[in-house]
Scaffold this motif. Sequence first.
Motif, short mmCIF file in Angstrom:
data_model
loop_
_atom_site.label_atom_id
_atom_site.label_comp_id
_atom_site.label_asym_id
_atom_site.label_seq_id
_atom_site.Cartn_x
_atom_site.Cartn_y
_atom_site.Cartn_z
N THR A 1 0.86 -1.19 0.00
CA THR A 1 0.00 0.00 0.00
C THR A 1 0.89 1.24 0.00
O THR A 1 1.93 1.26 0.67
N LEU A 2 0.48 2.24 -0.76
CA LEU A 2 1.18 3.53 -0.79
C LEU A 2 0.23 4.59 -0.23
O LEU A 2 -0.92 4.69 -0.66
N VAL A 3 0.71 5.34 0.75
CA VAL A 3 -0.07 6.46 1.29
C VAL A 3 0.69 7.74 0.94
O VAL A 3 1.85 7.90 1.32
N ILE A 4 0.05 8.65 0.21
CA ILE A 4 0.66 9.93 -0.17
C ILE A 4 0.00 11.04 0.63
O ILE A 4 -1.23 11.17 0.61
N VAL A 5 0.82 11.83 1.34
CA VAL A 5 0.29 12.99 2.05
C VAL A 5 0.87 14.27 1.45
O VAL A 5 2.02 14.31 1.01
N ILE B 1 -4.07 11.79 0.67
CA ILE B 1 -4.64 12.81 1.57
C ILE B 1 -3.94 14.12 1.22
O ILE B 1 -2.74 14.27 1.42
N ASP B 2 -4.70 15.07 0.68
CA ASP B 2 -4.06 16.28 0.17
C ASP B 2 -5.01 17.47 0.23
O ASP B 2 -6.24 17.31 0.28
N ALA C 1 -3.86 22.98 5.91
CA ALA C 1 -2.69 22.10 5.97
C ALA C 1 -3.18 20.66 5.99
O ALA C 1 -4.26 20.37 6.54
N VAL C 2 -2.39 19.76 5.43
CA VAL C 2 -2.72 18.34 5.56
C VAL C 2 -2.63 17.94 7.03
O VAL C 2 -3.32 17.03 7.48
N GLY C 3 -1.80 18.65 7.81
CA GLY C 3 -1.72 18.38 9.24
C GLY C 3 -3.09 18.45 9.92
O GLY C 3 -3.39 17.67 10.83
N GLU C 4 -3.95 19.37 9.46
CA GLU C 4 -5.31 19.45 10.01
C GLU C 4 -6.10 18.18 9.68
O GLU C 4 -6.85 17.66 10.50
#
Length: 328
Positions: free
Chosen positions: A85-89, A113-114, A134-137
Amino acid sequence: MTQATTDAQGIAAALRACADPVLVSAHENPDGDAVGSLLAMCHLVRAIGKRAACVTADPVPDIYCWLPGVECIQRPDEVEGPFNTLVIVDASRRSRLGATADLAAPPVSTLVIDHHRDDAPEGEHVWLDPSYAAVGEMLYELYVASAQPVPPGVAQALYVAVATDTGSFRYPSTTARSHRIVGDLIEAGADPAAAAHRVFDAMSPEKLAILNRVLNRMDICLAGRAAFSYVTPEDMAETGADAPDLNNLINYGRNVNGVQVAILFRSTGPETTKISIRSRPEFDARRVAAHFGGGGHPGAAGATLEMPLENAREAVTERVRHCLEGPE
Ligand SMILES: [Mn+2]
């Protein structure tokens, strides 16, 4: 590939269902949002009982190297696949991952997730929402949706993610939700004063030296509506500054009364010039960046031009002049 546009709940479910090991990555030249979101995502995947590796094509900038857990972020050549699995942030296309993309070639299952606008994100599960500063949120909401506690180290990483992508809560992208989330993060153990000092205020003598040159050369032009400055490879060598030292220096130009757009030209070779664009709300920085094949946000964007500094300056001046005249 079937694609599902989803939300925090959907990503939480997809993470629970996915096959490990999981490769977590973000865009090349990771910024504070990318680094903080990577650390939070890597911890979350492991917290739900899966193996994860966290990889970026380029090293973590020094100003983020104090974040707890940062040693888990590796370079592509330090990691062995295969990954399931690849997770892109903080990005939504494999092409933004640089060399990391080779570690998880299609058809590996991909979660995105972007918060950058993108009409064609690449993933089976895509949570893309430009309303987040922000993706942090988004990662904080993913912890809530996953019913996972946010440990103090992750809270600090996510605080830095939000603080950097909002320019210390000064950009127009900053929302009430941004402040509610960092309020929760402070309760979870984030230290805002430490983050402010280490990320925004602390400066090396080398950075002071390059700042001095950038300010000395700041040219207020186009009837006072633009501010341009530049750095050359010789400047970098003579001052000892490195690329991260240039981050946000051009903001001084943007802050001059009357200026709508400020651009730092950085010559990185005889035929290559990078531009870093900062603008006031009345000027969309992407109109300049996109014209030269780059991208970014309305107030902060960039591009790389395959031409010498002087030619780049002429071409960009023309484009800025055109944009200042009005919409396309
Ligand atoms: Mn971001």
